[in-house]
Write a protein that holds these residues in place. Structure first.
Motif, PDB file in Angstrom:
ATOM      1  N   GLY A 194       0.791  -1.227   0.000  1.00  0.00           N
ATOM      2  CA  GLY A 194       0.000   0.000   0.000  1.00  0.00           C
ATOM      3  C   GLY A 194       0.820   1.273   0.000  1.00  0.00           C
ATOM      4  O   GLY A 194       0.255   2.369   0.051  1.00  0.00           O
ATOM      5  N   LEU A 195       2.152   1.141  -0.055  1.00  0.00           N
ATOM      6  CA  LEU A 195       2.999   2.337  -0.039  1.00  0.00           C
ATOM      7  C   LEU A 195       3.378   2.761  -1.448  1.00  0.00           C
ATOM      8  O   LEU A 195       3.482   1.931  -2.347  1.00  0.00           O
ATOM      9  CB  LEU A 195       4.266   2.077   0.783  1.00  0.00           C
ATOM     10  CG  LEU A 195       4.046   1.858   2.283  1.00  0.00           C
ATOM     11  CD1 LEU A 195       5.369   1.620   2.987  1.00  0.00           C
ATOM     12  CD2 LEU A 195       3.332   3.052   2.921  1.00  0.00           C
ATOM     13  N   GLY A 196       3.582   4.059  -1.616  1.00  0.00           N
ATOM     14  CA  GLY A 196       3.942   4.593  -2.926  1.00  0.00           C
ATOM     15  C   GLY A 196       2.857   5.528  -3.429  1.00  0.00           C
ATOM     16  O   GLY A 196       1.834   5.723  -2.770  1.00  0.00           O
ATOM     17  N   PRO A 197       3.066   6.126  -4.609  1.00  0.00           N
ATOM     18  CA  PRO A 197       2.053   7.013  -5.185  1.00  0.00           C
ATOM     19  C   PRO A 197       0.721   6.287  -5.351  1.00  0.00           C
ATOM     20  O   PRO A 197       0.693   5.085  -5.636  1.00  0.00           O
ATOM     21  CB  PRO A 197       2.644   7.391  -6.557  1.00  0.00           C
ATOM     22  CG  PRO A 197       4.116   7.148  -6.410  1.00  0.00           C
ATOM     23  CD  PRO A 197       4.259   6.012  -5.453  1.00  0.00           C
ATOM     24  N   VAL A 198      -0.367   7.028  -5.180  1.00  0.00           N
ATOM     25  CA  VAL A 198      -1.710   6.442  -5.239  1.00  0.00           C
ATOM     26  C   VAL A 198      -1.934   5.643  -6.513  1.00  0.00           C
ATOM     27  O   VAL A 198      -2.433   4.513  -6.474  1.00  0.00           O
ATOM     28  CB  VAL A 198      -2.786   7.560  -5.126  1.00  0.00           C
ATOM     29  CG1 VAL A 198      -4.179   7.018  -5.432  1.00  0.00           C
ATOM     30  CG2 VAL A 198      -2.759   8.159  -3.732  1.00  0.00           C
ATOM     31  N   ASP A 199      -1.540   6.202  -7.670  1.00  0.00           N
ATOM     32  CA  ASP A 199      -1.802   5.501  -8.935  1.00  0.00           C
ATOM     33  C   ASP A 199      -1.001   4.201  -9.054  1.00  0.00           C
ATOM     34  O   ASP A 199      -1.460   3.238  -9.671  1.00  0.00           O
ATOM     35  CB  ASP A 199      -1.578   6.413 -10.153  1.00  0.00           C
ATOM     36  CG  ASP A 199      -0.204   7.062 -10.164  1.00  0.00           C
ATOM     37  OD1 ASP A 199       0.513   6.962  -9.153  1.00  0.00           O
ATOM     38  OD2 ASP A 199       0.151   7.670 -11.191  1.00  0.00           O
ATOM     39  N   GLU A 200       0.177   4.163  -8.436  1.00  0.00           N
ATOM     40  CA  GLU A 200       0.967   2.921  -8.466  1.00  0.00           C
ATOM     41  C   GLU A 200       0.297   1.831  -7.628  1.00  0.00           C
ATOM     42  O   GLU A 200       0.247   0.660  -8.017  1.00  0.00           O
ATOM     43  CB  GLU A 200       2.383   3.168  -7.940  1.00  0.00           C
ATOM     44  CG  GLU A 200       3.298   3.822  -8.958  1.00  0.00           C
ATOM     45  CD  GLU A 200       4.720   3.961  -8.432  1.00  0.00           C
ATOM     46  OE1 GLU A 200       5.095   3.240  -7.478  1.00  0.00           O
ATOM     47  OE2 GLU A 200       5.452   4.820  -8.971  1.00  0.00           O
ATOM     48  N   VAL A 201      -0.224   2.224  -6.464  1.00  0.00           N
ATOM     49  CA  VAL A 201      -0.923   1.266  -5.599  1.00  0.00           C
ATOM     50  C   VAL A 201      -2.173   0.769  -6.320  1.00  0.00           C
ATOM     51  O   VAL A 201      -2.474  -0.427  -6.326  1.00  0.00           O
ATOM     52  CB  VAL A 201      -1.295   1.909  -4.240  1.00  0.00           C
ATOM     53  CG1 VAL A 201      -2.102   0.932  -3.386  1.00  0.00           C
ATOM     54  CG2 VAL A 201      -0.035   2.346  -3.493  1.00  0.00           C
ATOM     55  N   THR A 202      -2.889   1.696  -6.960  1.00  0.00           N
ATOM     56  CA  THR A 202      -4.086   1.323  -7.727  1.00  0.00           C
ATOM     57  C   THR A 202      -3.729   0.290  -8.787  1.00  0.00           C
ATOM     58  O   THR A 202      -4.437  -0.710  -8.960  1.00  0.00           O
ATOM     59  CB  THR A 202      -4.699   2.569  -8.423  1.00  0.00           C
ATOM     60  OG1 THR A 202      -5.022   3.538  -7.431  1.00  0.00           O
ATOM     61  CG2 THR A 202      -5.952   2.206  -9.202  1.00  0.00           C
ATOM     62  N   GLU A 203      -2.625   0.526  -9.479  1.00  0.00           N
ATOM     63  CA  GLU A 203      -2.206  -0.385 -10.554  1.00  0.00           C
ATOM     64  C   GLU A 203      -1.935  -1.774  -9.997  1.00  0.00           C
ATOM     65  O   GLU A 203      -2.311  -2.782 -10.596  1.00  0.00           O
ATOM     66  CB  GLU A 203      -0.952   0.187 -11.244  1.00  0.00           C
ATOM     67  CG  GLU A 203      -0.723  -0.351 -12.640  1.00  0.00           C
ATOM     68  CD  GLU A 203      -1.942  -0.257 -13.551  1.00  0.00           C
ATOM     69  OE1 GLU A 203      -2.296  -1.295 -14.152  1.00  0.00           O
ATOM     70  OE2 GLU A 203      -2.553   0.817 -13.635  1.00  0.00           O
ATOM     71  N   ARG A 204      -1.292  -1.838  -8.827  1.00  0.00           N
ATOM     72  CA  ARG A 204      -1.009  -3.141  -8.201  1.00  0.00           C
ATOM     73  C   ARG A 204      -2.315  -3.881  -7.893  1.00  0.00           C
ATOM     74  O   ARG A 204      -2.435  -5.082  -8.129  1.00  0.00           O
ATOM     75  CB  ARG A 204      -0.229  -2.948  -6.891  1.00  0.00           C
ATOM     76  CG  ARG A 204       1.207  -2.501  -7.079  1.00  0.00           C
ATOM     77  CD  ARG A 204       1.875  -2.235  -5.732  1.00  0.00           C
ATOM     78  NE  ARG A 204       2.944  -1.260  -5.895  1.00  0.00           N
ATOM     79  CZ  ARG A 204       3.259  -0.325  -5.016  1.00  0.00           C
ATOM     80  NH1 ARG A 204       2.588  -0.232  -3.880  1.00  0.00           N
ATOM     81  NH2 ARG A 204       4.242   0.511  -5.244  1.00  0.00           N
ATOM     82  N   ILE A 205      -3.283  -3.140  -7.337  1.00  0.00           N
ATOM     83  CA  ILE A 205      -4.570  -3.761  -6.979  1.00  0.00           C
ATOM     84  C   ILE A 205      -5.286  -4.239  -8.238  1.00  0.00           C
ATOM     85  O   ILE A 205      -5.792  -5.367  -8.284  1.00  0.00           O
ATOM     86  CB  ILE A 205      -5.462  -2.752  -6.213  1.00  0.00           C
ATOM     87  CG1 ILE A 205      -4.828  -2.401  -4.865  1.00  0.00           C
ATOM     88  CG2 ILE A 205      -6.865  -3.334  -5.994  1.00  0.00           C
ATOM     89  CD1 ILE A 205      -5.529  -1.274  -4.119  1.00  0.00           C
ATOM     90  N   LEU A 206      -5.330  -3.384  -9.260  1.00  0.00           N
ATOM     91  CA  LEU A 206      -6.049  -3.746 -10.485  1.00  0.00           C
ATOM     92  C   LEU A 206      -5.410  -4.945 -11.186  1.00  0.00           C
ATOM     93  O   LEU A 206      -6.113  -5.776 -11.765  1.00  0.00           O
ATOM     94  CB  LEU A 206      -6.125  -2.545 -11.434  1.00  0.00           C
ATOM     95  CG  LEU A 206      -7.009  -1.386 -10.946  1.00  0.00           C
ATOM     96  CD1 LEU A 206      -6.985  -0.239 -11.949  1.00  0.00           C
ATOM     97  CD2 LEU A 206      -8.433  -1.836 -10.687  1.00  0.00           C
ATOM     98  N   THR A 207      -4.090  -5.051 -11.102  1.00  0.00           N
ATOM     99  CA  THR A 207      -3.399  -6.207 -11.691  1.00  0.00           C
ATOM    100  C   THR A 207      -3.874  -7.498 -11.032  1.00  0.00           C
ATOM    101  O   THR A 207      -4.189  -8.483 -11.700  1.00  0.00           O
ATOM    102  CB  THR A 207      -1.867  -6.058 -11.532  1.00  0.00           C
ATOM    103  OG1 THR A 207      -1.458  -4.886 -12.225  1.00  0.00           O
ATOM    104  CG2 THR A 207      -1.125  -7.254 -12.097  1.00  0.00           C
ATOM    105  N   VAL A 208      -3.949  -7.469  -9.695  1.00  0.00           N
ATOM    106  CA  VAL A 208      -4.412  -8.637  -8.937  1.00  0.00           C
ATOM    107  C   VAL A 208      -5.862  -8.959  -9.291  1.00  0.00           C
ATOM    108  O   VAL A 208      -6.216 -10.109  -9.565  1.00  0.00           O
ATOM    109  CB  VAL A 208      -4.289  -8.367  -7.412  1.00  0.00           C
ATOM    110  CG1 VAL A 208      -5.063  -9.399  -6.612  1.00  0.00           C
ATOM    111  CG2 VAL A 208      -2.837  -8.362  -6.986  1.00  0.00           C
TER     112      VAL A 208
END
Length: 198
Positions: free
Chosen positions: A170-184
């Motif tokens: 959950g750490l890092g820029p908001v859009d990067e975290v979003t990208e991680r979640i969407l990938t999953v």
């Protein structure tokens, strides 16, 4: 998609919930919103909850569970939902299982946002300063994080055992975290489509 979003205070659940719900076209449901709506509308459950909140007490599970059950029974949840802030206890997990079983549906994934405690403390202290919340001191924040870890640790283990848990940094820029979640979640959606194909 029927999803749960878990994570400690300050992990950015609210921000991510809004993006995910839009991406998968499902309502984002936070227990805070449900409580406020019931209290504002003076529903029987809202009046009961207000009594406990005014006394500074924890609202009992049965009231929270009933509010969540009512919300999930609404029409906009028929195609899926994203729950944020519920369940918080093993008893609430059991209740949610029952609500979903009665509707003959199941969860697709449980996303757990993880973050370093010191980073979360810094974030929450900064937020407290911005919002003028003087009572949000470091000891208070650290205690909230400890309570969260103690309460939700068993929940994460339970969902992991069911092969539903996806841990996301959950750490890092908001859009990067979003990208991680969407990938999953895109992977989960693809697997679901594959298993439901004739």
């Amino acid at each position: 998609m029927r999803l749960l979003l878990m994570g400690p205070p300050g992990a950015g659940k609210g921000t991510q919930a809004a993006v995910i719900s839009e991406r998968f076209a499902v309502p984002a449901i936070s227990t805070g919103d449900i409580f406020r709506a019931n209290v504002a509308q003076q529903t029987a459950l809202g009046v009961a909850a207000q009594t406990y909140m005014d006394a500074g007490e924890y609202v009992p599970d049965e009231i929270t569970n009933a509010m969540v059950a009512d919300r999930l029974a609404e029409g906009d949840c028929a195609g899926g939902f994203l729950l944020d802030g519920y369940p918080r206890t093993p008893q609430q997990v059991a209740e949610l299982d029952e609500i979903l079983a009665l509707a003959d549906v199941g969860l697709d994934a449980v996303v757990l946002l993880e973050a370093d405690t010191d980073e979360l403390v810094s974030r929450l202290l900064a937020r407290a300063r911005e919002q003028g919340r003087a009572d949000d001191t470091e000891p208070v924040i650290r205690r909230r994080l400890e309570v969260y870890a103690a309460e939700t640790g068993p929940l994460a283990a339970d969902y992991a055992a069911r092969d539903l848990l996806a841990r996301v940094d959950g750490l890092g820029p908001v859009d990067e975290v979003t990208e991680r979640i969407l990938t999953v979640l895109t992977s989960v959606a693809a697997q679901r489509t594959a298993t439901s194909a004739p």
